[in-house]
Design a protein around this motif. Sequence first.
Motif, PDB file in Angstrom:
ATOM      1  N   ALA A  70       0.802  -1.223   0.000  1.00 32.73           N
ATOM      2  CA  ALA A  70       0.000   0.000   0.000  1.00 32.73           C
ATOM      3  C   ALA A  70       0.836   1.275   0.000  1.00 32.73           C
ATOM      4  CB  ALA A  70      -0.946   0.005   1.198  1.00 32.73           C
ATOM      5  N   GLY A  71       2.052   1.232   0.571  1.00 31.30           N
ATOM      6  CA  GLY A  71       2.874   2.427   0.637  1.00 31.30           C
ATOM      7  C   GLY A  71       3.737   2.672  -0.583  1.00 31.30           C
ATOM      8  N   THR A  72       3.558   1.886  -1.637  1.00 33.13           N
ATOM      9  CA  THR A  72       4.354   2.054  -2.853  1.00 33.13           C
ATOM     10  C   THR A  72       4.004   3.366  -3.539  1.00 33.13           C
ATOM     11  OG1 THR A  72       4.287  -0.348  -3.142  1.00 33.13           O
ATOM     12  CG2 THR A  72       5.048   0.968  -5.023  1.00 33.13           C
ATOM     13  N   PRO A  73       4.996   4.214  -3.853  1.00 31.26           N
ATOM     14  CA  PRO A  73       4.699   5.475  -4.541  1.00 31.26           C
ATOM     15  C   PRO A  73       3.999   5.231  -5.870  1.00 31.26           C
ATOM     16  CG  PRO A  73       6.929   5.515  -3.664  1.00 31.26           C
ATOM     17  CD  PRO A  73       6.425   4.101  -3.499  1.00 31.26           C
ATOM     18  N   ILE A  74       2.954   5.985  -6.124  1.00 30.82           N
ATOM     19  CA  ILE A  74       2.219   5.821  -7.377  1.00 30.82           C
ATOM     20  C   ILE A  74       3.106   6.165  -8.565  1.00 30.82           C
ATOM     21  CG2 ILE A  74       1.249   8.161  -7.396  1.00 30.82           C
ATOM     22  CD1 ILE A  74      -0.613   4.941  -8.403  1.00 30.82           C
ATOM     23  N   ALA A  75       4.050   7.099  -8.390  1.00 29.32           N
ATOM     24  CA  ALA A  75       4.972   7.454  -9.466  1.00 29.32           C
ATOM     25  C   ALA A  75       5.827   6.257  -9.869  1.00 29.32           C
ATOM     26  CB  ALA A  75       5.850   8.622  -9.034  1.00 29.32           C
ATOM     27  N   GLU A  76       6.226   5.459  -8.888  1.00 29.32           N
ATOM     28  CA  GLU A  76       7.023   4.262  -9.173  1.00 29.32           C
ATOM     29  C   GLU A  76       6.214   3.253  -9.984  1.00 29.32           C
ATOM     30  OE1 GLU A  76       8.603   0.532  -6.474  1.00 29.32           O
ATOM     31  OE2 GLU A  76       8.996   2.561  -5.712  1.00 29.32           O
ATOM     32  N   ILE A  77       4.955   3.101  -9.625  1.00 31.47           N
ATOM     33  CA  ILE A  77       4.091   2.166 -10.356  1.00 31.47           C
ATOM     34  C   ILE A  77       3.853   2.650 -11.773  1.00 31.47           C
ATOM     35  CG2 ILE A  77       1.741   1.232 -10.453  1.00 31.47           C
ATOM     36  CD1 ILE A  77       1.805   1.111  -7.403  1.00 31.47           C
ATOM     37  N   GLU A  78       3.590   3.927 -11.939  1.00 30.29           N
ATOM     38  CA  GLU A  78       3.337   4.461 -13.270  1.00 30.29           C
ATOM     39  C   GLU A  78       4.567   4.321 -14.162  1.00 30.29           C
ATOM     40  OE1 GLU A  78      -0.157   7.773 -12.784  1.00 30.29           O
ATOM     41  OE2 GLU A  78       1.866   8.397 -12.192  1.00 30.29           O
ATOM     42  N   GLN A  79       5.735   4.520 -13.591  1.00 32.88           N
ATOM     43  CA  GLN A  79       6.972   4.364 -14.361  1.00 32.88           C
ATOM     44  C   GLN A  79       7.157   2.915 -14.799  1.00 32.88           C
ATOM     45  OE1 GLN A  79      10.498   5.554 -12.228  1.00 32.88           O
ATOM     46  NE2 GLN A  79      11.803   5.493 -14.034  1.00 32.88           N
ATOM     47  N   LEU A  80       6.865   1.979 -13.902  1.00 34.96           N
ATOM     48  CA  LEU A  80       7.011   0.566 -14.215  1.00 34.96           C
ATOM     49  C   LEU A  80       6.072   0.139 -15.337  1.00 34.96           C
ATOM     50  CD1 LEU A  80       8.018  -2.325 -13.626  1.00 34.96           C
ATOM     51  CD2 LEU A  80       6.256  -2.470 -11.842  1.00 34.96           C
ATOM     52  N   VAL A  81       4.808   0.496 -15.227  1.00 36.23           N
ATOM     53  CA  VAL A  81       3.854   0.047 -16.249  1.00 36.23           C
ATOM     54  C   VAL A  81       4.102   0.753 -17.576  1.00 36.23           C
ATOM     55  CG1 VAL A  81       2.135  -0.601 -14.528  1.00 36.23           C
ATOM     56  CG2 VAL A  81       2.040   1.672 -15.538  1.00 36.23           C
ATOM     57  N   ALA A  82       4.555   2.009 -17.541  1.00 35.72           N
ATOM     58  CA  ALA A  82       4.855   2.740 -18.782  1.00 35.72           C
ATOM     59  C   ALA A  82       5.993   2.063 -19.537  1.00 35.72           C
ATOM     60  CB  ALA A  82       5.204   4.188 -18.472  1.00 35.72           C
ATOM     61  N   ALA A  83       6.964   1.524 -18.801  1.00 37.77           N
ATOM     62  CA  ALA A  83       8.081   0.825 -19.434  1.00 37.77           C
ATOM     63  C   ALA A  83       7.623  -0.429 -20.162  1.00 37.77           C
ATOM     64  CB  ALA A  83       9.139   0.473 -18.389  1.00 37.77           C
ATOM     65  N   ASN A  84       6.424  -0.906 -19.811  1.00 35.83           N
ATOM     66  CA  ASN A  84       5.847  -2.082 -20.470  1.00 35.83           C
ATOM     67  C   ASN A  84       4.695  -1.706 -21.396  1.00 35.83           C
ATOM     68  OD1 ASN A  84       6.974  -4.834 -19.182  1.00 35.83           O
ATOM     69  ND2 ASN A  84       6.992  -3.238 -17.615  1.00 35.83           N
ATOM     70  N   GLY A  85       4.639  -0.434 -21.782  1.00 43.54           N
ATOM     71  CA  GLY A  85       3.611   0.005 -22.716  1.00 43.54           C
ATOM     72  C   GLY A  85       2.213   0.000 -22.136  1.00 43.54           C
ATOM     73  N   GLN A  86       2.111   0.154 -20.801  1.00 36.16           N
ATOM     74  CA  GLN A  86       0.805   0.134 -20.154  1.00 36.16           C
ATOM     75  C   GLN A  86       0.609   1.390 -19.309  1.00 36.16           C
ATOM     76  OE1 GLN A  86       0.526  -3.647 -18.077  1.00 36.16           O
ATOM     77  NE2 GLN A  86       0.116  -4.756 -19.973  1.00 36.16           N
ATOM     78  N   GLU A  87      -0.575   1.515 -18.721  1.00 39.66           N
ATOM     79  CA  GLU A  87      -0.891   2.677 -17.897  1.00 39.66           C
ATOM     80  C   GLU A  87      -1.981   2.318 -16.892  1.00 39.66           C
ATOM     81  OE1 GLU A  87      -2.412   5.683 -20.517  1.00 39.66           O
ATOM     82  OE2 GLU A  87      -4.239   4.555 -20.988  1.00 39.66           O
ATOM     83  N   LEU A  88      -2.167   3.196 -15.924  1.00 42.35           N
ATOM     84  CA  LEU A  88      -3.333   3.121 -15.050  1.00 42.35           C
ATOM     85  C   LEU A  88      -4.411   3.952 -15.723  1.00 42.35           C
ATOM     86  CD1 LEU A  88      -1.634   3.581 -11.550  1.00 42.35           C
ATOM     87  CD2 LEU A  88      -1.960   1.490 -12.902  1.00 42.35           C
ATOM     88  N   ALA A  89      -5.378   3.286 -16.300  1.00 40.83           N
ATOM     89  CA  ALA A  89      -6.325   3.960 -17.176  1.00 40.83           C
ATOM     90  C   ALA A  89      -7.179   4.989 -16.454  1.00 40.83           C
ATOM     91  CB  ALA A  89      -7.226   2.940 -17.873  1.00 40.83           C
ATOM     92  N   PHE A  90      -7.330   4.845 -15.121  1.00 41.08           N
ATOM     93  CA  PHE A  90      -8.156   5.807 -14.392  1.00 41.08           C
ATOM     94  C   PHE A  90      -7.415   7.117 -14.129  1.00 41.08           C
ATOM     95  CE2 PHE A  90      -6.212   2.806 -11.474  1.00 41.08           C
ATOM     96  CZ  PHE A  90      -5.675   3.591 -10.462  1.00 41.08           C
ATOM     97  N   GLU A  91      -6.142   7.187 -14.518  1.00 38.01           N
ATOM     98  CA  GLU A  91      -5.392   8.448 -14.550  1.00 38.01           C
ATOM     99  C   GLU A  91      -5.431   9.186 -13.211  1.00 38.01           C
ATOM    100  OE1 GLU A  91      -4.965  11.996 -17.933  1.00 38.01           O
ATOM    101  OE2 GLU A  91      -6.847  10.902 -17.727  1.00 38.01           O
ATOM    102  N   PRO A  92      -4.906   8.564 -12.137  1.00 34.84           N
ATOM    103  CA  PRO A  92      -5.033   9.183 -10.813  1.00 34.84           C
ATOM    104  C   PRO A  92      -4.343  10.538 -10.722  1.00 34.84           C
ATOM    105  CG  PRO A  92      -3.423   7.405 -10.771  1.00 34.84           C
ATOM    106  CD  PRO A  92      -4.118   7.315 -12.098  1.00 34.84           C
ATOM    107  N   MET A  93      -5.038  11.497 -10.139  1.00 38.86           N
ATOM    108  CA  MET A  93      -4.464  12.823  -9.990  1.00 38.86           C
ATOM    109  C   MET A  93      -3.427  12.829  -8.876  1.00 38.86           C
ATOM    110  SD  MET A  93      -7.305  15.151  -8.035  1.00 38.86           S
ATOM    111  CE  MET A  93      -6.133  16.515  -7.971  1.00 38.86           C
ATOM    112  N   ASP A  94      -2.585  13.834  -8.907  1.00 36.28           N
ATOM    113  CA  ASP A  94      -1.547  14.045  -7.908  1.00 36.28           C
ATOM    114  C   ASP A  94      -1.903  15.327  -7.159  1.00 36.28           C
ATOM    115  OD1 ASP A  94       0.721  14.597  -6.437  1.00 36.28           O
ATOM    116  OD2 ASP A  94       2.129  14.182  -8.065  1.00 36.28           O
TER     117      ASP A  94
END
Length: 404
Positions: A70-94
Amino acid sequence: MPDILKPRDAKDVEDAVVWALAEGKTLEVAGHGSKRGIGRPNQSDITLDLSALSGVTLYEPEELVLSARAGTPIAEIEQLVAANGQELAFEPMDYGPLFGDPQGAGTIGGVIAANLSGPRRIKAGAARDHFLGVTAVSGRGETFKSGGRVVKNVTGYDLCKLLAGSYGTLAAMTDVTIKTLPRAETESTVMVFGLDDTKAVSAMAEAMGSSCDVSGAAHLPVQVMGDLQGLLGEQPVTLLRLEGVVPSVSHRLSMLAALLKPYGLVETLGEESSRSIWRTIRDVRLLADAAYQPVWRISTAPTKGAALAQAIASETGAAYFFDWAGGLIWIAIPKSRDAGADLIRRSVIQVSGHATLIRAPAAIRAAVDVFEPQDEGVAALTKRVKDSFDPKGILNPGRMWAGV
């Protein structure tokens, strides 16, 4: 005991809650604290800091699924999935920029707890729609699991939907599983200049009703454009985003431009500028100016949004802009003792909407309803749900409503 408890793993979280129950202490459930300013002021004895519960525990791009602590930075997750050509489609705001904090500080647990979603919500849904599974500790000191690691999961009650948007008042999430989706190859934005609020809402409605598959629809009055005037000029601008593969976006861009031409001057933004401006809209940077301290988030029917915003602005001098094709209004009230709460609540009731006070000093948040007031029946149901998960009221007490 210290004023901050920082568990190292899920078992530590359970132990912390059990200890708090035994000692009669209340806990503020937090990650990096980027959304601490939302809700009623903290009334807890001790902070349960979940920031050390960090790291992706499973990611299967081919299965479109990711699990993380739960404490994983959302920026880290977005970077990881982007490197695999994916995204969080719900586009969470910061929320960082709106509160004057660094960007990228939010966690995946905080995103889910606040049910965050950005401009793409009109197409892809909110965070709760992509929330597949969770492990959490209730206010009873019991660890429980809900959902799983597949999209179609029918095991037990769907507690994920209940926890999303509960702001940590029901349980402390320790691990979450979310759905990922392929990232669009490119994007472009159609801009229509010079429309007033009412005409802008009509234009956005026509675009949303077309076959152009719009993934973002916003309208920016001049008074909020600030630094964007260098890119967009000095007129109100209505923005419609298109995403997908290059040939499709190019074709739909022509279709949408032709559809909106009767409304006024139409131009387009390329991929880089389009991504930049939608991040600005997503993170409400247009209202980050401290001169407008209280910031409200109002949801209503798109057809009623323009009149609602104009009515509030005419009495308060507020600055505002529209997202979700007019159904979401971000509005900043010039500094006042009550943040315009009475006016906004009265106005929202008339259009069957709801409003949340997102940014205001603690004294104001303690004195007015931050979240939409509940009628007697809904309030009783909310209390029963809270008592089921947290009968002693030790998790984020009073965060959303007094006494809950």
